[in-house]
Scaffold this active site. Structure first.
Site, short mmCIF file in Angstrom:
data_model
loop_
_atom_site.label_atom_id
_atom_site.label_comp_id
_atom_site.label_asym_id
_atom_site.label_seq_id
_atom_site.Cartn_x
_atom_site.Cartn_y
_atom_site.Cartn_z
CG LEU A 1 -2.04 -1.02 1.30
CD1 LEU A 1 -2.74 -0.95 2.66
CD2 LEU A 1 -3.05 -0.81 0.18
CG ASP A 2 0.58 4.28 -3.00
OD1 ASP A 2 1.44 3.47 -3.40
OD2 ASP A 2 -0.26 4.82 -3.74
CG MET A 3 4.55 6.72 3.54
SD MET A 3 6.02 7.75 3.45
CE MET A 3 5.30 9.27 2.82
#
Length: 477
Positions: free
Chosen positions: A403-405
């Site tokens: 998942l993106d940051m």
């Protein structure tokens, strides 16, 4: 001071920050927002220059948006104001008084750059004249036509020789049966002579055609050598002009130290990127340092339609570009206290990573926002590193998807190689269902929709992605 703008709005109650804006990742300070608002009001009503930003006629092929910047500065007497700049040049090539001048104006009348461009254009015109010369075109056509005929004739002759060789082989085989030894030897010499004759004729044919085409080829070569020499001259002239231009771009910093483009990029194998030094941020800082103004805060925003190469939204704030501006601003901002780079700060350092499911094969965690799935270039704290510490003997690679940051949500990790293989297969076959919930700002006119934009790796800012309509891969949400 010509380009210094006094605030129209009352800013007396706004606290002046102690640190300057980090230009590559920031939220605009209130002072920068006010300066931006005043500049945008000017852009909406100005009659000082002509540039089609595409706000009214989006179908015009000449429409192009542009990045603008504001730099809030402080005079020696602590008076606050701001200066403004635009990236590149305007369509009418004017320099309105409200904007600071370029670091080097290559377009001044009679400048070395204009003279150099004129010389390059003259060489180009001479090249085109030669390429369109009737004698040259006629020679090209005749040489091509004759070359084709020669190749066809020689191919035909080779085919005849092959057929004759096969016929001689059959005749020799038949003679061996029907002739005595003495006559067979005489007949063999005759066949050999026929072979020599064929080869001699083929060689003479080659020499004849070579002589026939040589004169035309020599005349054609004279033209092509002239064209090649002019192309080399144009390339060398352009390189000299470009390097001279690079040396004219000298950038100041707060300590009044100057540095040229070639020294800043310092790569003998690659030239500085096109447009380096013409962005709004370097222009603003240069003017401030030249006129003893202290930079306070800065912001850059997009004005007009989005370019084809990336997504830009009208009036939105954007960071300075990395490929052109970062090396330059590293020099120009040396010694200035700046806001910290939040991209290098571990915002989730104190966050707990909660495990919501676990068995012998899987671990399911709830990743908090602003937390990396895997270690980054600067920040090593991540879901992977924390789970690896908890399960040092796990045989699987752990990470199956990411998942993106800034995205919070559920991550499934594999403890074993076998579990990883099965989970990977499920993701590849899209049997895993994903659902994202986003908090949106603004007024939505549609209840649903699809986002389709081509994405690729931003090689200047790994591991981020950017929209690229030419080289990007299809993506859909």
């Amino acid at each position: 001071m010509l380009h210094f703008q006094h605030f129209k709005e009352d800013i007396s109650g706004i606290l002046v920050p102690e640190k300057f804006t980090f230009p590559f990742y920031y939220q605009p300070h209130q002072l920068a927002k006010i300066a931006t608002k005043e500049l945008q009001t000017y852009l909406e009503n100005q009659t000082d220059f002509i540039h089609d930003f595409g706000l009214h006629n989006r179908e015009n092929s000449y429409s192009i948006g542009k990045m603008f910047g504001v730099l809030v500065v402080k005079k020696a007497d602590d008076t606050l104001g701001y200066i403004a700049a635009f990236s590149g040049k305007l369509a009418d090539k004017s320099l309105p008084d409200i904007f600071v001048p370029p670091i080097f104006n290559m377009r001044t009348e009679g400048s070395f750059y204009i003279q150099g461009e004129k010389k390059i254009e003259e060489i180009g015109a001479e090249i085109q004249l030669l390429k369109k010369d009737k004698t040259y075109l006629s020679l090209k056509k005749s040489v091509k036509k004759l070359s084709k005929k020669i190749e066809e004739d020689l191919a035909t002759q080779r085919k005849k020789m092959k057929t004759s060789k096969l016929a001689r082989r059959l005749r020799k085989k038949e003679a061996r049966t029907n002739l005595d030894e003495n006559n067979f030897e005489i007949f063999s010499k005759k066949l050999m002579q026929e072979s020599y004759n064929d080869q001699f004729f083929y060689k003479e044919l080659q020499e004849y055609y070579s002589y026939k085409i040589e004169e035309s080829k020599n005349l054609l070569a004279d033209f092509e050598n002239k064209i090649s020499s002019l192309i080399t001259l144009r390339k060398e002239t352009s390189a000299i002009l470009q390097n001279t231009l690079f040396e004219k771009y000298q950038f100041l910093n707060q300590q009044k130290e100057t540095k040229g483009l070639l020294a800043i990029f310092n790569n003998p194998l690659a030239k500085p990127p096109a447009g380096a030094g013409d962005c709004s941020a370097p222009k603003l800082l240069q003017y401030a340092f030249e006129h003893h103004l202290t930079p306070v805060v800065m912001a850059e925003f997009w004005w007009g339609i989005s370019p084809n190469s990336e997504i830009r939204k009208h009036k939105n704030f954007y960071p300075s570009c990395l490929s052109r501006c970062k090396p330059i601003l590293n020099h120009m901002l040396e010694g200035i206290k700046m806001d910290e780079n939040l991209l290098l700060k571990n915002l989730a350092e104190k966050e707990e990573l909660s495990i919501i499911f676990e068995d012998n094969d899987l671990i399911v965690v709830n990743k908090p926002p602003e937390f990396l799935s895997v270690p980054g270039k600067e920040i090593t704290d991540s879901v992977y590193t924390r789970i690896k510490e908890l399960y040092p003997t796990a045989t699987g690679p752990l990470i199956v998807h990411r998942l993106d940051m800034s995205t919070s949500g559920i991550l499934v990790l594999a403890k074993t190689k076998e579990a990883n293989k099965i989970l990977q297969s499920q993701f590849i076959k899209r049997t895993v269902k994903k659902r994202y919930v986003a908090l949106l700002d603004g007024h939505l006119t549609e209840k649903n929709g699809t986002i389709q934009l081509p994405l690729r790796l931003d090689i200047d800012d790994r591991p981020r992605q950017l929209v690229d309509f030419t080289n990007g891969k299809k993506s859909q949400n």
